[in-house]
Design a protein around this motif. Structure first.
Motif, PDB file in Angstrom:
ATOM      1  N   TRP A 282       4.693   1.793   3.644  1.00 44.48           N
ATOM      2  CA  TRP A 282       5.200   0.913   2.595  1.00 44.48           C
ATOM      3  C   TRP A 282       6.549   0.318   2.972  1.00 44.48           C
ATOM      4  N   PRO A 283       6.693  -1.015   2.950  1.00 43.36           N
ATOM      5  CA  PRO A 283       8.017  -1.613   3.165  1.00 43.36           C
ATOM      6  C   PRO A 283       8.736  -1.782   1.825  1.00 43.36           C
ATOM      7  N   VAL A 284      10.023  -1.551   1.829  1.00 41.99           N
ATOM      8  CA  VAL A 284      10.825  -1.815   0.633  1.00 41.99           C
ATOM      9  C   VAL A 284      10.554  -3.247   0.198  1.00 41.99           C
ATOM     10  N   GLY A 285      10.454  -3.457  -1.097  1.00 40.74           N
ATOM     11  CA  GLY A 285      10.212  -4.786  -1.642  1.00 40.74           C
ATOM     12  C   GLY A 285       8.758  -5.054  -1.956  1.00 40.74           C
ATOM     13  N   ALA A 286       7.851  -4.225  -1.405  1.00 38.32           N
ATOM     14  CA  ALA A 286       6.437  -4.355  -1.736  1.00 38.32           C
ATOM     15  C   ALA A 286       6.234  -3.819  -3.147  1.00 38.32           C
ATOM     16  N   PRO A 287       5.115  -4.167  -3.760  1.00 40.34           N
ATOM     17  CA  PRO A 287       4.847  -3.569  -5.067  1.00 40.34           C
ATOM     18  C   PRO A 287       4.945  -2.047  -4.945  1.00 40.34           C
ATOM     19  N   ILE A 288       5.269  -1.392  -6.005  1.00 37.43           N
ATOM     20  CA  ILE A 288       5.459   0.055  -5.947  1.00 37.43           C
ATOM     21  C   ILE A 288       4.875   0.695  -7.199  1.00 37.43           C
ATOM     22  N   SER A 289       4.175   1.803  -6.990  1.00 37.95           N
ATOM     23  CA  SER A 289       3.599   2.485  -8.143  1.00 37.95           C
ATOM     24  C   SER A 289       4.680   3.281  -8.870  1.00 37.95           C
TER      25      SER A 289
ATOM     26  N   ALA B  16      -1.073  -1.656  -1.242  1.00 33.33           N
ATOM     27  CA  ALA B  16      -1.159  -2.327   0.064  1.00 33.33           C
ATOM     28  C   ALA B  16      -1.901  -3.659  -0.048  1.00 33.33           C
ATOM     29  N   ARG B  17      -3.025  -3.631  -0.747  1.00 32.00           N
ATOM     30  CA  ARG B  17      -3.809  -4.881  -0.914  1.00 32.00           C
ATOM     31  C   ARG B  17      -2.995  -5.947  -1.662  1.00 32.00           C
ATOM     32  N   GLU B  18      -2.264  -5.523  -2.671  1.00 29.95           N
ATOM     33  CA  GLU B  18      -1.459  -6.483  -3.422  1.00 29.95           C
ATOM     34  C   GLU B  18      -0.412  -7.142  -2.525  1.00 29.95           C
ATOM     35  N   LEU B  19       0.206  -6.364  -1.644  1.00 34.44           N
ATOM     36  CA  LEU B  19       1.197  -6.937  -0.737  1.00 34.44           C
ATOM     37  C   LEU B  19       0.525  -7.879   0.256  1.00 34.44           C
ATOM     38  N   VAL B  20      -0.565  -7.428   0.856  1.00 33.15           N
ATOM     39  CA  VAL B  20      -1.258  -8.232   1.863  1.00 33.15           C
ATOM     40  C   VAL B  20      -1.804  -9.507   1.217  1.00 33.15           C
TER      41      VAL B  20
END
Length: 168
Positions: free
Chosen positions: A43-50, A164-168
């Motif tokens: 996970w990269p910082v700034g990606a959606p997060i649960s 992950a899918r949301e970020l991609v």
């Protein structure tokens, strides 16, 4: 681009994770012609997060973060940190090995890792709002044109496949 200019590199490949993942994605968006390929590990910082583990939010509390940085690291404290970050099951079933623990412990003992992680945490994480100021927006991500490989565990403590899918 400034770092590549200083190194006299016309372009580069990037491999990054966590806060470095955020910086790499921002760099690829800002200078797409200079980033050839990228690997994002986890996970990269700034990606959606649960959710943002409390241990990371606590690092932003000045007295508490100074105390945490001043306590000499030992295997018990490393195990506790990993559990508080959500890695308890991985410790229990051996996916985080003794060698992994020894490596992380050595980083804490012999480098400025903890100080270097706490300093930006105070500026980037809010105990209440989390990481809201560092969202990777669709506008930013649409500018990333290099081929990017995401290596992302299905049980990543910051969010699994849906995140992950949301970020991609």
């Amino acid at each position: 681009g400034d770092i590549l200019d200083a190194l006299d590199l016309p372009s580069t490949h990037l491999v990054a994770t966590s806060l470095g993942g955020y910086v790499a994605l921002r760099a690829a968006a800002a200078s797409p012609e200079r980033i050839d390929r990228m690997v994002q590990f986890s996970w990269p910082v700034g990606a959606p997060i649960s959710h943002l583990p409390w241990a990371l939010r606590a690092m932003t509390i000045p007295g508490l973060s100074r105390l945490a940085a001043s306590i000499p690291a030992n295997e018990r404290s490393v195990r506790m940190l990993f559990r508080r970050l959500g890695h308890g099951p991985k410790l229990k079933d051996g996916r985080i090995t003794q060698e992994d623990l020894d490596c992380y412990l050595a980083m804490l003992r012999y480098t400025d890792t903890m100080r270097n992680e706490i300093a930006p945490a105070r500026a980037l994480i809010s105990p209440i709002r989390g990481l809201a100021a560092l969202d990777l927006t669709d506008e930013i991500l649409s500018k990333v044109t290099c081929p990017t490989l995401f290596i992302w565990g299905g049980q990543d403590v910051f969010g699994g496949p849906d995140v992950a899918r949301e970020l991609v």
